[in-house]
Every structure is written in C-alpha cells, then in structure tokens.
Design a protein around this motif. Structure first.
Motif, PDB file in Angstrom:
ATOM      1  N   MET A 195       0.835  -1.188   0.000  1.00 37.14           N
ATOM      2  CA  MET A 195       0.000   0.000   0.000  1.00 37.14           C
ATOM      3  C   MET A 195       0.881   1.254   0.000  1.00 37.14           C
ATOM      4  O   MET A 195       2.005   1.241   0.507  1.00 37.14           O
ATOM      5  CB  MET A 195      -0.910   0.018   1.238  1.00 37.14           C
ATOM      6  CG  MET A 195      -1.965  -1.069   1.272  1.00 37.14           C
ATOM      7  SD  MET A 195      -3.382  -0.669   0.210  1.00 37.14           S
ATOM      8  CE  MET A 195      -4.434  -2.095   0.517  1.00 37.14           C
ATOM      9  N   ASP A 196       0.324   2.333  -0.550  1.00 37.22           N
ATOM     10  CA  ASP A 196       0.986   3.649  -0.530  1.00 37.22           C
ATOM     11  C   ASP A 196       2.401   3.594  -1.114  1.00 37.22           C
ATOM     12  O   ASP A 196       3.329   4.205  -0.576  1.00 37.22           O
ATOM     13  CB  ASP A 196       1.033   4.208   0.894  1.00 37.22           C
ATOM     14  CG  ASP A 196      -0.352   4.348   1.507  1.00 37.22           C
ATOM     15  OD1 ASP A 196      -1.292   4.699   0.767  1.00 37.22           O
ATOM     16  OD2 ASP A 196      -0.495   4.106   2.718  1.00 37.22           O
ATOM     17  N   ASP A 197       2.535   2.877  -2.222  1.00 36.88           N
ATOM     18  CA  ASP A 197       3.845   2.748  -2.874  1.00 36.88           C
ATOM     19  C   ASP A 197       4.035   3.893  -3.875  1.00 36.88           C
ATOM     20  O   ASP A 197       3.754   3.754  -5.062  1.00 36.88           O
ATOM     21  CB  ASP A 197       3.943   1.398  -3.582  1.00 36.88           C
ATOM     22  CG  ASP A 197       5.325   1.162  -4.185  1.00 36.88           C
ATOM     23  OD1 ASP A 197       6.212   2.022  -3.995  1.00 36.88           O
ATOM     24  OD2 ASP A 197       5.513   0.118  -4.840  1.00 36.88           O
ATOM     25  N   TYR A 198       4.544   5.018  -3.363  1.00 37.91           N
ATOM     26  CA  TYR A 198       4.734   6.187  -4.216  1.00 37.91           C
ATOM     27  C   TYR A 198       5.961   6.062  -5.118  1.00 37.91           C
ATOM     28  O   TYR A 198       6.208   6.936  -5.943  1.00 37.91           O
ATOM     29  CB  TYR A 198       4.816   7.453  -3.363  1.00 37.91           C
ATOM     30  CG  TYR A 198       3.471   7.880  -2.823  1.00 37.91           C
ATOM     31  CD1 TYR A 198       2.633   8.713  -3.562  1.00 37.91           C
ATOM     32  CD2 TYR A 198       3.021   7.414  -1.588  1.00 37.91           C
ATOM     33  CE1 TYR A 198       1.377   9.089  -3.079  1.00 37.91           C
ATOM     34  CE2 TYR A 198       1.766   7.789  -1.098  1.00 37.91           C
ATOM     35  CZ  TYR A 198       0.956   8.621  -1.846  1.00 37.91           C
ATOM     36  OH  TYR A 198      -0.282   8.987  -1.374  1.00 37.91           O
ATOM     37  N   SER A 199       6.704   4.977  -4.967  1.00 34.99           N
ATOM     38  CA  SER A 199       7.857   4.738  -5.847  1.00 34.99           C
ATOM     39  C   SER A 199       7.486   3.932  -7.085  1.00 34.99           C
ATOM     40  O   SER A 199       8.331   3.690  -7.950  1.00 34.99           O
ATOM     41  CB  SER A 199       8.963   4.000  -5.081  1.00 34.99           C
ATOM     42  OG  SER A 199       8.537   2.687  -4.726  1.00 34.99           O
ATOM     43  N   ALA A 200       6.216   3.519  -7.203  1.00 28.04           N
ATOM     44  CA  ALA A 200       5.778   2.730  -8.356  1.00 28.04           C
ATOM     45  C   ALA A 200       5.941   3.530  -9.647  1.00 28.04           C
ATOM     46  O   ALA A 200       5.858   4.767  -9.650  1.00 28.04           O
ATOM     47  CB  ALA A 200       4.317   2.308  -8.174  1.00 28.04           C
ATOM     48  N   LYS A 201       6.162   2.826 -10.737  1.00 26.91           N
ATOM     49  CA  LYS A 201       6.458   3.485 -12.014  1.00 26.91           C
ATOM     50  C   LYS A 201       5.323   4.377 -12.513  1.00 26.91           C
ATOM     51  O   LYS A 201       5.574   5.380 -13.178  1.00 26.91           O
ATOM     52  CB  LYS A 201       6.811   2.435 -13.076  1.00 26.91           C
ATOM     53  CG  LYS A 201       8.123   1.719 -12.825  1.00 26.91           C
ATOM     54  CD  LYS A 201       8.467   0.762 -13.953  1.00 26.91           C
ATOM     55  CE  LYS A 201       7.540  -0.417 -14.019  1.00 26.91           C
ATOM     56  NZ  LYS A 201       7.930  -1.391 -15.087  1.00 26.91           N
ATOM     57  N   ASP A 202       4.084   4.012 -12.194  1.00 27.02           N
ATOM     58  CA  ASP A 202       2.965   4.822 -12.682  1.00 27.02           C
ATOM     59  C   ASP A 202       2.664   6.020 -11.777  1.00 27.02           C
ATOM     60  O   ASP A 202       1.726   6.772 -12.024  1.00 27.02           O
ATOM     61  CB  ASP A 202       1.710   3.976 -12.878  1.00 27.02           C
ATOM     62  CG  ASP A 202       1.293   3.218 -11.623  1.00 27.02           C
ATOM     63  OD1 ASP A 202       1.921   3.404 -10.558  1.00 27.02           O
ATOM     64  OD2 ASP A 202       0.323   2.437 -11.701  1.00 27.02           O
ATOM     65  N   MET A 203       3.483   6.203 -10.728  1.00 25.24           N
ATOM     66  CA  MET A 203       3.303   7.353  -9.838  1.00 25.24           C
ATOM     67  C   MET A 203       4.300   8.473 -10.142  1.00 25.24           C
ATOM     68  O   MET A 203       4.346   9.476  -9.428  1.00 25.24           O
ATOM     69  CB  MET A 203       3.451   6.916  -8.378  1.00 25.24           C
ATOM     70  CG  MET A 203       2.348   5.983  -7.899  1.00 25.24           C
ATOM     71  SD  MET A 203       0.691   6.723  -7.994  1.00 25.24           S
ATOM     72  CE  MET A 203       0.818   7.965  -6.714  1.00 25.24           C
ATOM     73  N   ARG A 204       5.092   8.319 -11.183  1.00 28.40           N
ATOM     74  CA  ARG A 204       6.037   9.373 -11.552  1.00 28.40           C
ATOM     75  C   ARG A 204       5.304  10.516 -12.246  1.00 28.40           C
ATOM     76  O   ARG A 204       4.285  10.311 -12.894  1.00 28.40           O
ATOM     77  CB  ARG A 204       7.117   8.800 -12.480  1.00 28.40           C
ATOM     78  CG  ARG A 204       7.974   7.729 -11.824  1.00 28.40           C
ATOM     79  CD  ARG A 204       8.922   7.089 -12.805  1.00 28.40           C
ATOM     80  NE  ARG A 204       9.660   5.989 -12.194  1.00 28.40           N
ATOM     81  CZ  ARG A 204      10.430   5.143 -12.849  1.00 28.40           C
ATOM     82  NH1 ARG A 204      10.558   5.265 -14.169  1.00 28.40           N
ATOM     83  NH2 ARG A 204      11.076   4.169 -12.214  1.00 28.40           N
TER      84      ARG A 204
END
Length: 282
Positions: free
Chosen positions: A17-26
């Motif tokens: 959860m809350d993975d702001y490092s994911a590629k689609d969160m850039r």
C-alpha cells in the motif's frame, strides 16, 4: 492449541500500500523531446498544443486543409493550456463511462488530479462498487467463496475456535482465487474499468469470527488500492496510445511543463458471511 485473535490480517498482496515509488506514480519526468521521440506524442489535443502553448483552431489543425494559412494559434499560459487539456480529458472520458451509478466517477477523479495535488482519493461510490463486486461474484474463484470453504475446513469445531496454526490456510485459499478487479465486460462501459480496472494492492482482514452450534458468522474487511497514473509501458501499448484520452493524460502527468500528480485510489468494503460445518463446497 492457540486460537486466532481478531481482527487478523489474513491476506496481503506482494505489492504494498501507498507505494509512491511505483512506475505509474512518476510525474513531470519527461521532456517535450522525449514525449515526441520515444512515445510519438505529436498529436495530443484537438484544442491546445501543450508544447507551443497555443490554442488549436480549424486553421491550425495539422490535418486541416487550411493548416498554416493563418500562422500559429493564440498564445496561452501554461495554466490556461492545462485547463483546456483537462476539459478535453473529462469530455473524452465519457467514451468509457456510459451508464450506471459510477459513470461520473472518472470525471471526479480527473478533477481530483487537476486540483488534488496528489492527495489520495476516496468515494462512497468506489466503496459501493467494491462491495457489490465481492458479493455478486458467483464464480468458483471468488475470494469470499474461498474464505468460506477455508473456514469450514479449518475451524476447530470441537472447541469452537480457529487455530492460529491454520491461519496460513486462509491465505492459501485466497491465493487460489481471484481478487476483486474491475476487468469484466460491463466494466468497459460502466465507468469502473477506466477508473480502476486492476488494483495495485489488496489487504483482507478477518475482523471477527463467532462459532457455535456447528455454525459460524464472520465479518471480512477488504481494503484495495489502485494508482490513478500511467507508466511508460501503458502509453507504449497501442490500445492506450491510439486514444487521445490517454495521450492527454500521459502528457499532463509526465510532461515537465505540467507535472500533475497521480494519486492513490482507496476502496474499502466490509461483508458478513455465515456457514455451517456441514455445508458442502460450492
């Protein structure tokens, strides 16, 4: 034998959860040159050019017979251009959201991207859609059905408890099923396929379990999270790139001129299930 204590998390996906490092969160990480060269995003909007910050008119449309006869379109500010793109983004979303109680969700989420500055998004409609999906899934891969069967098989019916040693069997049962995702046929047109479609992370919590007279009553809580954002693999796919809707979305999110933040979409649902020791597997 130790009894399981509640509430108890019985399942978590590997994705956190809350993975702001994911590629689609850039966001804001790509230049105009990269967008044009690597992703072929030349024709983005019918209303404004995000690279030259000019309005597009019939005379400035590349495909128009009058193209070039009146020079460039009217110059606009970055903010004006963004507003025009977001309006077109919302208008195009109606292609994917035709009927039902969730049809306006995508427009609300686009507006949240425009003004929310990356804050998580919640909605009673999203929670309702998740609960409806869980309860109406009649397939053999339903996670709720898997949990029901696992409880029947692993409860210590003599002592009316669920042994801690059998906790892993609940997780194993869920792994053998299919988590709630909005990838059904109806989701292509009811608004849920475009707002959520897949989910990034899911937690399932057994909040309570009462056992007596060879029967049980359990309360199960689902928490699911998706990312309202696009990664480079998304826009590289023809089924995404061919739609202006996704081209505008990608530019608004990833172009360093705009850099509007993607966000977490949070959904929760609590359901009650009952069963009997002598219930046959369904």
């Amino acid at each position: 034998m130790t009894a399981l204590q509640f509430p108890c998390t019985i399942f978590q996906t590997q994705n956190r959860m809350d993975d702001y490092s994911a590629k689609d969160m850039r966001c804001g990480d790509l230049s105009e040159s990269q967008l044009k060269t690597h992703f072929h995003l030349l024709d983005v909007s019918t209303r404004a050019n995000p690279y030259t910050l000019t309005k597009i008119t019939p005379f400035t449309q590349p495909q128009s017979a009058f193209h070039g006869s009146r020079g460039e379109g009217e110059k606009i500010t970055r903010q004006q251009c963004a507003n025009i793109l977001f309006d077109e983004f919302r208008d195009l979303s109606r292609l994917f959201s035709i009927y039902g109680p969730y049809k306006r969700l995508i427009e609300k989420m686009i507006t949240h991207m425009q003004y929310g500055n990356g804050k998580p998004f919640t909605s009673m409609h999203l929670d309702g859609a998740l609960k409806e999906h869980i309860l109406n899934d009649r397939t053999e891969n339903s996670t709720l059905s898997k949990i029901k069967n696992a409880l029947i098989e692993n409860i210590d019916w003599t002592n009316n408890t669920y042994p801690t040693d059998n906790k892993g069997k609940l997780r194993g049962a869920i792994l053998d099923g299919k988590l709630p995702k909005f990838d059904r046929f109806q989701d292509n047109i009811n608004g849920m396929g475009i707002t959520v479609h897949d989910t990034w992370a899911t937690h399932i919590i057994l909040k309570s379990l009462h056992i007596s007279n060879d029967s049980y009553r359990a309360v199960v809580h689902y928490k699911a999270q998706d990312h309202f954002g696009l990664d480079v693999e998304d826009i590289a796919r023809l089924k995404f790139n061919v739609f202006r809707f996704f081209r505008i979305w990608f530019v608004l999110q990833r172009c360093n001129t705009f850099a509007f933040k993607p966000f977490m979409t949070n959904m929760e649902a609590t359901v009650e299930i009952t069963g009997n020791r002598n219930d046959s597997k369904k």
